[in-house]
Design a protein around this motif. Structure first.
Motif, PDB file in Angstrom:
ATOM      1  N   ALA A  99      18.403  -4.807  34.929  1.00 19.84           N
ATOM      2  CA  ALA A  99      18.319  -5.876  33.927  1.00 19.84           C
ATOM      3  C   ALA A  99      17.510  -7.052  34.468  1.00 19.84           C
ATOM      4  N   LYS A 100      16.348  -6.730  35.044  1.00 21.10           N
ATOM      5  CA  LYS A 100      15.461  -7.742  35.606  1.00 21.10           C
ATOM      6  C   LYS A 100      14.101  -7.669  34.925  1.00 21.10           C
ATOM      7  N   PHE A 101      13.601  -8.802  34.507  1.00 18.62           N
ATOM      8  CA  PHE A 101      12.283  -8.888  33.897  1.00 18.62           C
ATOM      9  C   PHE A 101      11.222  -8.870  34.989  1.00 18.62           C
ATOM     10  N   PRO A 102      10.276  -7.925  34.960  1.00 15.32           N
ATOM     11  CA  PRO A 102       9.227  -7.871  35.993  1.00 15.32           C
ATOM     12  C   PRO A 102       8.158  -8.937  35.745  1.00 15.32           C
ATOM     13  N   TYR A 103       8.518 -10.165  36.061  1.00 19.31           N
ATOM     14  CA  TYR A 103       7.674 -11.314  35.725  1.00 19.31           C
ATOM     15  C   TYR A 103       6.288 -11.220  36.344  1.00 19.31           C
ATOM     16  N   TYR A 104       6.186 -10.586  37.500  1.00 18.17           N
ATOM     17  CA  TYR A 104       4.893 -10.499  38.169  1.00 18.17           C
ATOM     18  C   TYR A 104       3.845  -9.784  37.317  1.00 18.17           C
ATOM     19  N   LEU A 105       4.307  -8.987  36.342  1.00 21.13           N
ATOM     20  CA  LEU A 105       3.374  -8.264  35.478  1.00 21.13           C
ATOM     21  C   LEU A 105       2.648  -9.181  34.487  1.00 21.13           C
ATOM     22  N   VAL A 106       3.194 -10.372  34.246  1.00 25.51           N
ATOM     23  CA  VAL A 106       2.620 -11.254  33.224  1.00 25.51           C
ATOM     24  C   VAL A 106       1.156 -11.549  33.530  1.00 25.51           C
ATOM     25  N   LYS A 107       0.863 -11.900  34.775  1.00 22.11           N
ATOM     26  CA  LYS A 107      -0.514 -12.208  35.158  1.00 22.11           C
ATOM     27  C   LYS A 107      -1.407 -10.980  34.983  1.00 22.11           C
ATOM     28  N   GLU A 108      -0.890  -9.797  35.357  1.00 18.87           N
ATOM     29  CA  GLU A 108      -1.686  -8.575  35.241  1.00 18.87           C
ATOM     30  C   GLU A 108      -1.905  -8.197  33.775  1.00 18.87           C
ATOM     31  N   MET A 109      -0.904  -8.447  32.940  1.00 19.14           N
ATOM     32  CA  MET A 109      -1.067  -8.190  31.507  1.00 19.14           C
ATOM     33  C   MET A 109      -2.107  -9.132  30.913  1.00 19.14           C
ATOM     34  N   GLY A 110      -2.126 -10.372  31.400  1.00 15.28           N
ATOM     35  CA  GLY A 110      -3.149 -11.311  30.956  1.00 15.28           C
ATOM     36  C   GLY A 110      -4.545 -10.837  31.332  1.00 15.28           C
ATOM     37  N   GLU A 111      -4.673 -10.337  32.540  1.00 12.77           N
ATOM     38  CA  GLU A 111      -5.968  -9.817  32.989  1.00 12.77           C
ATOM     39  C   GLU A 111      -6.403  -8.601  32.172  1.00 12.77           C
ATOM     40  N   MET A 112      -5.418  -7.838  31.670  1.00 11.91           N
ATOM     41  CA  MET A 112      -5.728  -6.673  30.841  1.00 11.91           C
ATOM     42  C   MET A 112      -6.145  -7.062  29.428  1.00 11.91           C
ATOM     43  N   GLY A 113      -5.845  -8.310  29.039  1.00 15.06           N
ATOM     44  CA  GLY A 113      -6.251  -8.792  27.725  1.00 15.06           C
ATOM     45  C   GLY A 113      -5.266  -8.517  26.609  1.00 15.06           C
ATOM     46  N   VAL A 114      -4.007  -8.212  26.959  1.00 14.53           N
ATOM     47  CA  VAL A 114      -3.036  -7.874  25.904  1.00 14.53           C
ATOM     48  C   VAL A 114      -2.380  -9.103  25.288  1.00 14.53           C
ATOM     49  N   PHE A 115      -2.691 -10.296  25.810  1.00 11.10           N
ATOM     50  CA  PHE A 115      -2.132 -11.523  25.242  1.00 11.10           C
ATOM     51  C   PHE A 115      -3.149 -12.128  24.269  1.00 11.10           C
ATOM     52  N   GLY A 116      -2.802 -12.115  23.001  1.00 10.04           N
ATOM     53  CA  GLY A 116      -3.667 -12.733  21.993  1.00 10.04           C
ATOM     54  C   GLY A 116      -5.059 -12.143  21.943  1.00 10.04           C
ATOM     55  N   PRO A 117      -5.199 -10.808  21.905  1.00  6.75           N
ATOM     56  CA  PRO A 117      -6.548 -10.221  21.935  1.00  6.75           C
ATOM     57  C   PRO A 117      -7.401 -10.563  20.722  1.00  6.75           C
ATOM     58  N   THR A 118      -6.778 -10.929  19.590  1.00  2.00           N
ATOM     59  CA  THR A 118      -7.563 -11.271  18.397  1.00  2.00           C
ATOM     60  C   THR A 118      -8.050 -12.718  18.414  1.00  2.00           C
ATOM     61  N   VAL A 119      -7.579 -13.518  19.374  1.00  2.00           N
ATOM     62  CA  VAL A 119      -8.035 -14.906  19.506  1.00  2.00           C
ATOM     63  C   VAL A 119      -9.491 -14.901  19.991  1.00  2.00           C
ATOM     64  N   PRO A 120     -10.335 -15.777  19.464  1.00  2.00           N
ATOM     65  CA  PRO A 120     -11.743 -15.800  19.880  1.00  2.00           C
ATOM     66  C   PRO A 120     -11.920 -16.012  21.381  1.00  2.00           C
ATOM     67  N   GLU A 121     -13.030 -15.512  21.896  1.00  2.00           N
ATOM     68  CA  GLU A 121     -13.319 -15.603  23.328  1.00  2.00           C
ATOM     69  C   GLU A 121     -13.408 -17.055  23.793  1.00  2.00           C
ATOM     70  N   ALA A 122     -13.803 -17.953  22.911  1.00  2.62           N
ATOM     71  CA  ALA A 122     -13.925 -19.372  23.284  1.00  2.62           C
ATOM     72  C   ALA A 122     -12.592 -19.953  23.758  1.00  2.62           C
ATOM     73  N   TYR A 123     -11.487 -19.352  23.339  1.00  3.10           N
ATOM     74  CA  TYR A 123     -10.160 -19.833  23.730  1.00  3.10           C
ATOM     75  C   TYR A 123      -9.467 -18.869  24.701  1.00  3.10           C
ATOM     76  N   GLY A 124     -10.212 -17.941  25.275  1.00  3.77           N
ATOM     77  CA  GLY A 124      -9.642 -17.053  26.273  1.00  3.77           C
ATOM     78  C   GLY A 124      -9.268 -15.682  25.773  1.00  3.77           C
ATOM     79  N   GLY A 125      -9.378 -15.445  24.448  1.00  2.19           N
ATOM     80  CA  GLY A 125      -9.040 -14.137  23.902  1.00  2.19           C
ATOM     81  C   GLY A 125     -10.195 -13.159  23.991  1.00  2.19           C
ATOM     82  N   MET A 126     -10.047 -12.014  23.313  1.00  2.00           N
ATOM     83  CA  MET A 126     -11.087 -10.984  23.328  1.00  2.00           C
ATOM     84  C   MET A 126     -11.899 -10.962  22.039  1.00  2.00           C
ATOM     85  N   GLY A 127     -11.388 -11.624  20.999  1.00  2.00           N
ATOM     86  CA  GLY A 127     -12.037 -11.534  19.697  1.00  2.00           C
ATOM     87  C   GLY A 127     -11.974 -10.135  19.124  1.00  2.00           C
TER      88      GLY A 127
END
Length: 400
Positions: free
Chosen positions: A56-84
């Motif tokens: 019952a532990k959240f693998p918090y270290y994955l958050v940064k890696e998930m961000g690098e993979m682009g799974v956070f807000g991928p529809t947000v425009p690239e100007a704001y850090g997304g993938m568009g």
């Protein structure tokens, strides 16, 4: 933090069922994005997910890696850090994440649809530039505060409120069942002003009077962090109020985005349970032959595959509608309700095919089943989505 999780020696060899050749409907970019996330999940998340859930532990270290993979807000425009990226690509990402675990998908859904989306849609340019790149990269984790201890399906009854105090507002109240809350650097919080209008506020960790205690002893979403948000005379700068969010329609639009992702995600859980049961039935010998040779097992597998195929077509067309800007709340409700329901039923049938082995952490099925018991409730319960559809059909709202 990664070292606290024991890696499984069992190799993740998942391949998604595609009985109707739905891949032919996807663009090359969409398939590339899906396959990239699938490979990431197999390499980084699958090996530790059972241990994380057991502990019952959240693998918090994955958050940064998930961000690098682009799974956070991928529809947000690239100007704001997304993938568009388009919405089908977003859906496929959620499918691959939840194929591994609903809690991991919830982390991404909340970050993208419930934190980044409202800031992008309703925030000022200054707010967008300040927060979105950090959220997209995984440098910051966010959460979404709408549900309250006494107001779940009826968010308009919320009691969390704020009063003006010069250049600040004073926020009081509490939110409940908030994914990411214990680790979040900021919360998008919905509260009533002195006129009773619902507004969105960005509340940052460290603001005096703001706490986010973790909820423990969960049997579901055990690899996800869930908590409360408590506001005790929290001074929030007026510059942190989302300027273009006014009324309940704003948070509900965020929920539409999140439910879209859930419809795809639940399909991933269903696929994983089906594939696990199919492979197991071919290897498990009873009465001198594989149990896959028995009619009842074949019936279960055939029904699973049929429901998965219907659900794949449902979310693909919903994704087309979303890309075109024509997807409606009731269409999203239908997909969320249907896909979570079929995923739960498939998980239960798969557990039966696995027999006693189905309750162990050696297989993913029981974990999916427990997780889906939360997914069927959050972001609009199974019955509330039924009534949303009923309202669309009849023009009569039954829950007021």
């Amino acid at each position: 933090m990664e070292n606290q999780f024991i890696k499984s020696s069992k190799k993740d060899e998942f391949e998604s069922p595609d009985f109707y050749n739905i891949d032919e409907l996807l663009t090359e970019d969409q398939k590339l994005i899906r396959n990239s996330v699938r490979d990431f999940v197999k390499k980084k998340i699958s090996p530790i997910i059972e241990d994380a859930a057991q502990k019952a532990k959240f693998p918090y270290y994955l958050v940064k890696e998930m961000g690098e993979m682009g799974v956070f807000g991928p529809t947000v425009p690239e100007a704001y850090g997304g993938m568009g990226a388009d919405y089908i690509s977003y859906g496929l990402m959620m499918q691959e994440l939840e194929r591994c675990d609903s809690g991991i998908r919830s982390t991404a859904s909340v970050q993208g649809s419930l934190v980044m989306f409202p800031i992008f849609k309703y925030g000022s340019e200054e707010q967008k530039m300040k927060y979105l790149p950090k959220l997209a990269s995984g440098e910051w984790l966010g959460c979404f505060g709408l549900t309250e201890p006494d107001h779940g399906s009826n968010p308009s009854g919320m009691v969390t409120n704020f009063k003006e105090d010069g250049d600040h507002v004073i926020l009081n109240g509490a939110k409940m069942w908030i994914s990411n809350a214990p680790f979040a650097d900021l919360a998008v919080v919905w509260a009533k002003n002195e006129a009773g209008r619902i507004k969105g506020l960005i509340v940052e960790k460290g603001m005096v009077g703001f706490t986010a205690p973790e909820i423990h002893n969960k049997w579901s979403l055990r690899a996800s962090a869930t908590g409360e948000l408590v506001f005790n005379d929290v001074r929030v700068p007026k510059s942190n109020i989302l300027p273009d969010a006014d009324g309940l329609r704003a948070p509900l639009s965020c929920l539409d985005n999140a439910r879209f992702g859930i419809a795809w995600g639940a399909l991933g859980s269903a696929m994983d349970c089906y594939e696990t049961a199919r492979k197991y039935s071919a290897e498990r010998i009873q009465f001198g032959k594989p149990i896959a040779s028995f009619q009842l097992i074949q019936k279960k597998l055939a029904e699973m595959l049929t429901e998965i195929t219907k659900a794949q077509l449902l979310v693909w067309k919903l994704g087309v509608n979303k890309n075109n800007g024509t997807a409606t709340t009731s269409q999203i409700s239908m997909a969320k309700r249907n896909n979570v329901q079929i995923a739960l039923e498939i998980a239960r049938e798969a557990r039966q095919i696995l027999g006693g082995n189905g309750i162990t952490g050696e297989f993913s099925v029981m974990r999916h089943m427990m997780n889906l018991e939360s997914v069927v409730t959050y972001e609009g319960t199974h019955d509330i989505h039924l009534l949303i559809l009923g309202n669309e059909i009849t023009g009569i709202q039954s829950f007021k």
